[in-house]
Design a protein around this motif. Sequence first.
Motif, PDB file in Angstrom:
ATOM      1  N   VAL A   1      62.153  71.295  28.554  1.00  0.00           N
ATOM      2  CA  VAL A   1      61.223  70.853  27.524  1.00  0.00           C
ATOM      3  C   VAL A   1      60.113  71.968  27.868  1.00  0.00           C
ATOM      4  O   VAL A   1      59.619  71.934  28.960  1.00  0.00           O
ATOM      5  CB  VAL A   1      60.553  69.538  27.941  1.00  0.00           C
ATOM      6  N   VAL A   2      59.897  72.790  26.920  1.00  0.00           N
ATOM      7  CA  VAL A   2      58.856  73.672  27.063  1.00  0.00           C
ATOM      8  C   VAL A   2      57.433  73.544  26.351  1.00  0.00           C
ATOM      9  O   VAL A   2      57.419  73.242  25.246  1.00  0.00           O
ATOM     10  CB  VAL A   2      59.603  75.041  26.267  1.00  0.00           C
ATOM     11  N   LEU A   3      56.470  73.792  27.279  1.00  0.00           N
ATOM     12  CA  LEU A   3      55.256  73.892  26.596  1.00  0.00           C
ATOM     13  C   LEU A   3      55.036  75.163  26.411  1.00  0.00           C
ATOM     14  O   LEU A   3      54.803  75.947  27.235  1.00  0.00           O
ATOM     15  CB  LEU A   3      54.238  73.047  27.711  1.00  0.00           C
ATOM     16  N   THR A   4      54.514  75.587  25.081  1.00  0.00           N
ATOM     17  CA  THR A   4      54.571  77.110  24.749  1.00  0.00           C
ATOM     18  C   THR A   4      53.039  77.544  25.268  1.00  0.00           C
ATOM     19  O   THR A   4      52.270  76.771  25.566  1.00  0.00           O
ATOM     20  CB  THR A   4      54.650  77.289  23.204  1.00  0.00           C
ATOM     21  N   SER A   5      52.917  78.983  25.139  1.00  0.00           N
ATOM     22  CA  SER A   5      51.671  79.182  25.080  1.00  0.00           C
ATOM     23  C   SER A   5      50.513  78.875  24.358  1.00  0.00           C
ATOM     24  O   SER A   5      50.816  78.650  23.288  1.00  0.00           O
ATOM     25  CB  SER A   5      51.750  80.934  25.054  1.00  0.00           C
ATOM     26  N   GLU A   6      49.640  78.200  24.975  1.00  0.00           N
ATOM     27  CA  GLU A   6      48.520  77.454  24.116  1.00  0.00           C
ATOM     28  C   GLU A   6      47.987  78.476  22.932  1.00  0.00           C
ATOM     29  O   GLU A   6      47.787  78.078  21.751  1.00  0.00           O
ATOM     30  CB  GLU A   6      47.344  77.118  24.731  1.00  0.00           C
ATOM     31  N   GLN A   7      47.542  79.566  23.149  1.00  0.00           N
ATOM     32  CA  GLN A   7      46.857  80.651  22.291  1.00  0.00           C
ATOM     33  C   GLN A   7      47.818  81.380  21.471  1.00  0.00           C
ATOM     34  O   GLN A   7      47.370  81.890  20.332  1.00  0.00           O
ATOM     35  CB  GLN A   7      45.632  81.668  23.121  1.00  0.00           C
ATOM     36  N   ARG A   8      49.081  81.721  22.035  1.00  0.00           N
ATOM     37  CA  ARG A   8      50.027  82.484  21.400  1.00  0.00           C
ATOM     38  C   ARG A   8      51.242  81.803  21.169  1.00  0.00           C
ATOM     39  O   ARG A   8      52.590  82.461  21.773  1.00  0.00           O
ATOM     40  CB  ARG A   8      50.170  83.753  22.254  1.00  0.00           C
TER      41      ARG A   8
END
Lengths: 311, 328
Positions: A194-201
Amino acid sequence: MSATVSAGTTRGPGAADTRVDVRKTYKLYIGGKFPRSESGRSYEVVDHRGRFLANAAQGSRKDARDAVVAARAAFAGWAGSTAYNRGQVLYRVAEVMEGRRAQFVAEVRASEGLAERRAEAVVSQAIDRWVWYAGWADKLAQVLGGLNPVAGPYFDISAPEPTGVVGVLAPQGSSLLGLVSVVAPVVVSGNTVVVLTSEQRPLPAITLSEALATSDVPGGVVNLITGRTAEVAPWIASHRDVNAIDLAGAAAADGVSWGDLELAAAENLKRVVRPAGAGSDAVEPDWSRTPDLSRVTSFLETKTVWHPKGR
Amino acid sequence: MDATARARDLLGVTRLSDSALTSWLHSLPGVDQVGCEARAASLGTRSIKTTSKAWAIDLAISMIDLTTLEGADTPGKVRGLCAKALTPDPTDPATPRPAAVCVYGDLAAVAKKALGSSGVNVAAVATAFPSGRALMPVKLADTEDAVQAGADEIDMVIDRGAFLSGDYLTVFREIAQVAQACVRPEGSRARLKVIMETGELVTYDNVRRASWLSMLAGADFIKTSTGKVSPAATLPVTLVMLEAVRDWRDATGEMVGVKPAGGIRTSKDAVKFLVAVSEVAGDDWLDPYWFRFGASSLLNDLLLQRQKLATGAYSGADYVTDDSPSLY
C-alpha cells in the motif's frame, strides 16, 4: 440560419484554438480498480512554479483501510506465484513504462522542475531500476538462502519468504525514481504493498498505477493512495494487518514525525525501515546511486527447514 | 389451542382447507417490488457512528446464531465453534456472546455439552435440511432427535415444492406437526424457526405469503434462507418479513422473530439490517430474543470493528480466530 453557419462559427471539433481542455481529476488505485476517495475529496496538484496541473484524489484513512484489505487479499496469490513468473510480470511493467516514457518525462519535469534532458535521464534510470529489481525475482533465493551447516545428521535449508502486506510512504521529492526505488524491492519478493504517494508530486505515481493496471500485475498487489501524508500515514503505521512499513516518505513531509509513526508501528511489531538521516534531520537519500539488496531484505522473513539425513 | 383450531378462528372458516388458505394468503396486499427495494436501499444509507456504532456492534454480536453447516463438520469443529461462542474475543472479556450455535442435528449433543448452561443456546437444523425433501415421518424423527439431544431451537425448512405448487395446506400441516415435535417430554418446547428459502420463492409476494403461512402454523421465528441457495438474506426480503411480523402482531398481539441467514458478512451489512429492524418492525425487535443473524464469518468482522473502536487502530485477521475448516 445558413448564413450563421457560413459565418465560420462552427469549426470542426479538432480545431486547436476552440478545443476545450480535458481537465484531469485522477483517482486512487486500489485492488486493481480506480475508485474515487470514499471521502469524495480531491486536491489541486501544481507544478514546481505553482501552476495548476491536475486534480488528484485526496485519500482518507478509509481508503487506506480498503487498500490494506485489497493488498491482503492479493498476497496469497502473488507470494504463491513462482519467482520466475513474478520476474516476468514485473519486467512487463517496465515495458509499459517505456511506452509511456513521454508522459513520465513531462510529469517529472513539471513536478520536480527538471530540465528536459535531466528528466529524460531520471525516467530512464527509473525504468532501468524497475528492470534491475525485476531481474532479482528468481535469484533472491539462491543469494539470500542456502544450506546451513548444523551439528547433526540434518539438511538444514533456509529460504527467504515475503513478509506480507507492506506500507510504503513514497519519497516526497523524487516522484518517480524514488517511488520505483521503494516499491519495486518490496513487491519483487512477493509482498503486496500500500503506497502513499508523494503529497505534492503525485502525478508520476498516478501514471505508474495506469502502467500497472495495463500490465499483468494482479489487482491488489500494488495499491496507490494520493493525499496528505500527515493524515493517512498514521493509519497505515498503526494498522494491525500491515506487516512492515517503509518510512522513506516521512522525510520532509509536512506535519509528519517519523518517530511517532515508528512508535505506532511497534504496536504489532511491524518491520520498520527508517528514513535516512536522524531525527528531525531525516532526509531523502540520493536515489540515483546504484542500489543494493537492502530494501529487498528489509521485507523478507527466513524460513528454515530441517530434514533428516539418512543413508 | 392447537394450530389448526387457531387458524380456523383467524380465517373465520369452519374447516381449514387449501382453498381457505389460498384465498386468505392471496388476499394479502402485493409487494411493490421497486418501492421495497428502494426503501431497503435508502435504509442502507444511514450513517451510524461512534457510540451508536459501538452499541450496534455489540447488539449484532449478541444476535448471531454462530453457524457451521458443512458435510465436513466434526465434533472437534463444533466444540471449537462453541469455545468461540463462549469467548468471542479473548483480548476483551467484555465482548458479548452470540445468541446460539447452529449445527446439524447429529452434532447438537456435542454443542450442548460444550455450551452447558452458559446461556448460549444450541440451534439445530432439522426436517431434511437444506432441501426438505424427505417424508414426514423422517422430518419428525429428525426434529425429535435434535430436541432430545438438547437443542434449544429448531431451524426447519418448509417444503418449497409444495408451497410453489399452491399446496399451502401441506406446508401448514408440516410446520404445525414439527412445532408439536418441538415439545419436550416435560412440557417445555424448543423454539421453532421456519426457513422459507426465499431464494427459491422468487417473488416478494411469495415471501409475504410464506411468512404469514408460517406464523399461522406456529412459527416462533421466520428465517430467510438455509445459506445453501443464492440469493440468501437480502435486505429487501428481510424488509418484507419484518413488515409481516409487525402486521402479525397488530392482528394477533403475538410477536414472532425474524432471522436473516446467509450472505451477511460485514459489520456494515449487519448495521443496515438493524436499521431496518428499528424502522420497519420497531425497537421491540432489537433484541436477540426476536432478531437473529444466521452467519459464520460475520462475527469475526464485528470483532475486528470492535477492536478498532477499542484501540483506535485498524485490526486484522491475525487478531481473530480462523474458523475455516482445516486443510489437514
